[in-house]
Design a protein around this motif. Sequence first.
Motif, mmCIF file in Angstrom:
data_model
loop_
_atom_site.group_PDB
_atom_site.id
_atom_site.type_symbol
_atom_site.label_atom_id
_atom_site.label_comp_id
_atom_site.label_asym_id
_atom_site.label_seq_id
_atom_site.Cartn_x
_atom_site.Cartn_y
_atom_site.Cartn_z
ATOM 1 N N SER A 1 5.696 -9.891 4.755
ATOM 2 C CA SER A 1 5.478 -8.460 4.999
ATOM 3 C C SER A 1 4.985 -8.237 6.424
ATOM 4 O O SER A 1 5.449 -7.310 7.111
ATOM 5 C CB SER A 1 4.446 -7.899 4.030
ATOM 6 O OG SER A 1 4.806 -8.217 2.732
ATOM 7 N N TYR B 1 -1.572 -8.920 -3.226
ATOM 8 C CA TYR B 1 -0.335 -9.585 -3.641
ATOM 9 C C TYR B 1 -0.618 -10.608 -4.758
ATOM 10 O O TYR B 1 0.128 -10.694 -5.740
ATOM 11 C CB TYR B 1 0.317 -10.307 -2.461
ATOM 12 C CG TYR B 1 1.337 -9.484 -1.708
ATOM 13 C CD1 TYR B 1 2.404 -8.879 -2.367
ATOM 14 C CD2 TYR B 1 1.253 -9.340 -0.325
ATOM 15 C CE1 TYR B 1 3.343 -8.143 -1.662
ATOM 16 C CE2 TYR B 1 2.197 -8.600 0.386
ATOM 17 C CZ TYR B 1 3.241 -8.003 -0.292
ATOM 18 O OH TYR B 1 4.170 -7.278 0.387
ATOM 19 N N GLY C 1 10.446 -2.426 2.504
ATOM 20 C CA GLY C 1 10.549 -3.322 3.666
ATOM 21 C C GLY C 1 11.940 -3.267 4.280
ATOM 22 O O GLY C 1 12.090 -3.125 5.498
ATOM 23 N N GLY D 1 0.036 -2.434 5.076
ATOM 24 C CA GLY D 1 1.207 -2.275 5.953
ATOM 25 C C GLY D 1 1.136 -0.973 6.745
ATOM 26 O O GLY D 1 1.460 -0.934 7.936
#
Lengths: 198, 287
Positions: free
Chosen positions: B103, B132, B165, B243
């Motif tokens: 990521s 995660y 993503g 992110g």
Amino acid sequence: MKKKRENCSDEQLMLRFREGDMGAFQELYKRYEKRLYHFFRYCLGNDETADDLFQECFLRLIGARHRYAAQNGSFSSWVFTIAHNLVRDTMRYRSRRGQVEVPTANFREINAVSGENDSPFQRLRLKERAAILQRAMDRLPTEQREVILLSRFSGLSFAEISEVLGCSPQAAKQRAYRAMQNLRKILWELTGRTDDAL
Amino acid sequence: MMHCKAAQRELLSLLRGELSEGRRRRLTAHLSTCRPCGIVQREFQAIWETGGALEFPTPPPEIRKSIQDAATAAVREARWKKRHFLRVPALALLLGLAATLLSAGIFSLRADLSMIPPLNLTIVGALWTTLYTFVFFLWLGEPSDQGPLPRQFSQISLAALGLFGVLSLLYPLDQSVHFCRYSSLTQPVFERLSIGGAFFVLGMVYAFIPMTLATYLSCGQTQRPLWKGALAGGLFVLLLLPGLYLKCAPFTFGILLGWSAGSLVGSVAGGSFGLWLRYQLQARTGG
């Protein structure tokens, strides 16, 4: 080396089932199937309710297997405590809803286990006696019927019955004695003298 | 010498064979001399023996089968837990680390990470790995026939993140912002919303699309789709937050806040909408 399942105590089988031994559960089921089924059928009479509670009892046993601790008492008293609580809850539910259901077993389904060499007459007589006893049992209050079932069919000692009922062994004995006396009286009403009837 | 009352109370113990030898001898001696007690004993014995001769039918086979099935499922679960006691957390941690690296790699292509202090990067990396690992643990930590919801949620959120993503590499973000700022069509709206509000709308759209696709594709027909979709969306946005920080930290706090809030709303709405859509379509086709 592991003991053969048939030679294991109920407690050992339950611990083995907890560890993932399916054969141990099957052996336990074999040992308790009839005893528990009789208990529910006699206590509640209604076939469907008895079937449901019998199933629920085993499902609870499976669900609570991790909470079972052998040192806290015998397996028999543990499993019959589950059964007793189920019957008690059902009776409470019925009384709240005003359902006064007389638990009556289907007489056509009552079979008496007679000896192989018994004559047809003896077999018929045993069946009649069983039917009379069933009618008398139906007239007993639930708690008295339950204590007779526990002491006659479940194979529990009075110490174990006291664990199931949540009282002292002496009180359990006293309750069973009163239930038997009551049963005698009902049999008198139904047939005259019990030793004549049975 | 035994009294009648005491003797009668011992009758059940006699029938059950629970009396000691001494008590049994005293009781039988009393019964042989006391006629009323002897009668009660005979009656008790008759009841006891007839009771023993009764036999009821065995439970119906379908009940026996359902009990056996429940036990088999429980045994399978116990075996599974035993076998995967340490393997699952270790595997979840490994996958968590790998997913974090992947990521971070994807986000570094679209964001300038050199503007973020190393300490913040480390904290974000640790947080992302933890999240995660948790989601992978939910996925791997349960057998398929036990408690499907956490497993399903983890699958949806990971699928949505994967889609996010891929799409984030394809989305023309810079061109979109430029278009919104300078196009005569959108400029008034963009000015009214200000930069934070505009990123709220963009974040919402960016999260809504992958979440809708993931929930629609991952789930079969389900009850209470709105509620479950919202929960899955919440899990997805948790995974997305580090992110978003990497992407928006170099900009203003307003942009970060607007983008994050938009992503939250878009994820929850997308999750609910995807499941609802699936539910409606399947209900109509009877699938």
